[in-house]
Each structure stands twice: as structure tokens, then as C-alpha cells.
Design an enzyme around this catalytic site. Sequence first.
Site, PDB file in Angstrom:
ATOM      1  N   HIS A   1     -88.775   9.197 -50.772  1.00 44.49           N
ATOM      2  CA  HIS A   1     -87.712   9.670 -49.884  1.00 44.49           C
ATOM      3  C   HIS A   1     -88.257  10.745 -48.935  1.00 44.49           C
ATOM      4  CE1 HIS A   1     -85.269   7.881 -53.094  1.00 44.49           C
ATOM      5  NE2 HIS A   1     -84.354   7.716 -52.158  1.00 44.49           N
TER       6      HIS A   1
ATOM      7  N   ASP B   1     -86.887  -0.834 -48.249  1.00 42.09           N
ATOM      8  CA  ASP B   1     -86.187   0.366 -48.686  1.00 42.09           C
ATOM      9  C   ASP B   1     -85.680   1.054 -47.418  1.00 42.09           C
ATOM     10  OD1 ASP B   1     -85.189   2.306 -50.377  1.00 42.09           O
ATOM     11  OD2 ASP B   1     -87.071   2.653 -51.423  1.00 42.09           O
TER      12      ASP B   1
END
Length: 354
Positions: free
Chosen positions: A181, A252
Site C-alpha cells: 500500500h 491490485d
Amino acid sequence: MNLRQQVGQLIIAGVEGPELTSLERAWLKLIQPGGVILFRRNIEQAPQVTALLREAMEIAGSPLIRGVDLEGGLVDRLRDLIAPMPSAAAVFSTGKRSNFLKHGTLIGQECRALGFNVALAPVLDLALPAAAAVMRTRVVSAKPKDVAEYAAAFLEGLHSERVLGCGKHFPGLGGGKLDSHVAMPRIDRTWKELWEQDISVFRTLAPKLRMMMVAHAAYPQTRDTGPASISSFLISTVLRKRLGFAGLVVSDDMEMGGILTQVSMEEAAVKAVLAGTDVVEICKDPALVLCAYEALLREAERSSAFRKRVEAAARRVTEHKRRYLDAASPRVASASQIERLRTRVKRFAEEVAP
């Protein structure tokens, strides 16, 4: 579909709040994305969630992938609305296949109650020491056979509720020390380790999955040194050809540091699709959604080879939606239905607690 509509099918987009803004209505109508994904910021009450998904469907003008990250434990977007779902690690620790199955079934029931048709789970990464601080209770075992056993039963339960699963994060985040992330993990596992261990789980589950998510991580001991999410070797050669995966390849979230620290959003979207990705996820910023859409459209108009890739991906997306997704407009769950589901989840959490 015309080219603009085909490009739209290659995007799963997020929105910013519990209701659509006028700007979001405008770009949903323009882009007509293949899907939407909701997060905790979008989720307040059951009727509100269903209404949000319905409106997005009506504006987009076609059946949508209606997705949510729902693994249980650390990644549970419905914990405040229904009840905290046990983590994959907690369920696996019971050693009971019946619990693995029930985990998927309950998550499927939660999805259906609110109008979702895709749960972005299960996690197929290995529980290796390198990633322990990052993955925590999202992973179940360091042994590929154990992970596959849990995931197969979980998927059986999920699919029994007519909700599709999405295996993640190919080719495996177990060897990474960084959170993708924020930054791009560099996973220094040999090809032999990856193939015989990490990728083994994905190979086993490939026939059972209709969607597979690719990681924003680098595997420098393979042929490509950049992120897997834009690697034609890992996506087209390994996942498609060697594993024989015939479902949808999903990125993602393209807003994550694991990819945007390496390339721009425009580059990321084009390179992902060129590498073999069917659907790119962009989970919040409308400016980035539009950036990716325009970049894909420009490249398809410029390059006939890229246009063929877009056409093939759009066909695969629409075919999978037609064959496998519950495309009906979601129905509002009653307060009593939500309460009964809350009771089942709480009881299950008590059953699997150590």
C-alpha cells in the site's frame, strides 16, 4: 460495444462517500466502468449501501462487478455494519474444513445481503516470516497445501451464495517485508522457491477461481524486475500459459504506493493491460480514474495491437459477467435479516475463538 465502452469495462472504480456526488454521476455515465468497489467510507446502513450500488448500476448502464474487500479480521469492510468477521488465520487454526467452508458461506451471505456479487478474497499468500509483520492474520500457513485446503473450502462456501471470489496476490506476497500500500516490496525468492511454493497455491486454485489479483511487488530473480502487476512474463506467460488460468486478471489498487512509486497512473494502466491484465482497480480518486481511462483510450486509438488487447479484455469481462455474476439489481435486506446475519457471525466468531 464501441471503443469507449470497451475501455470502460477494463476499470473497477471506487467512489468517495456513502452517496454519489454529481461529479461521480457524471464520470460513471462517461466511463461506464466494468465494476465498482466499496470501502468502509462508503458503508453506513444496509439500505444505503444497496441504494448506492443500484444507482451506480443504473448510471453505468450495464451489469457491474460489485466488489468489496471482505476477508475477515483485518480486512473487513462490514464489521461496523454487521459484526466483526473472524480472520482467515483464526478460522484456519481450528483445523476444521467445516469452519473453512462456513467462513466463505457467511462472507457470501454478508455480500448478498448488501448487494455485492464479488468478495476480493481469499488471500493465497504464504505465511512466511518475512511478511509476518505486514500480512499478520490475513495469511494462514507457510505450507502451500494448507493454504490451498483452506481457500478451496472457503471458495466453495462463497460460491454457494452466488458470490465470486478473487484469489490474491499473485505470484505471492509471503516473501515481502514492505506493505505494498505504501511502497513496492522486493521479494528475493528464487524462481524455484516461487514456483514450488508461492505459485503452487495459485496453480492448485486456478481452476476454481474466476478472478485473480496481481501484486504490486517486484520479483528480481524472475525475468522482469518491475512490479508483477505490469509484468507480461508473470501475467501472460506464467499465470495464463503455465497455470492455464482462464478467468479475469485484476490489478491490485492502482493508487497504491507499490505501483505509483514506480510509474505514473497513465503508464501503470497501459502497461498492466499490455501485460495481460483485464481489469485495473482504481479505488478512490476520480482524477486518477479519468487519467487511466483516457490513457487506455488514447493508446487504443494510437495502436491497433493495443486496441486488440482492449477488445479481448473487454470480451472476457463481459463474458464473465454474463456467465458467472449475479447481475440482478440488489434487493434491500430487512433489519431482521441483518440482525439474523449479525447473530450468525457473532456465534461463528465465538466458535473459532482460541
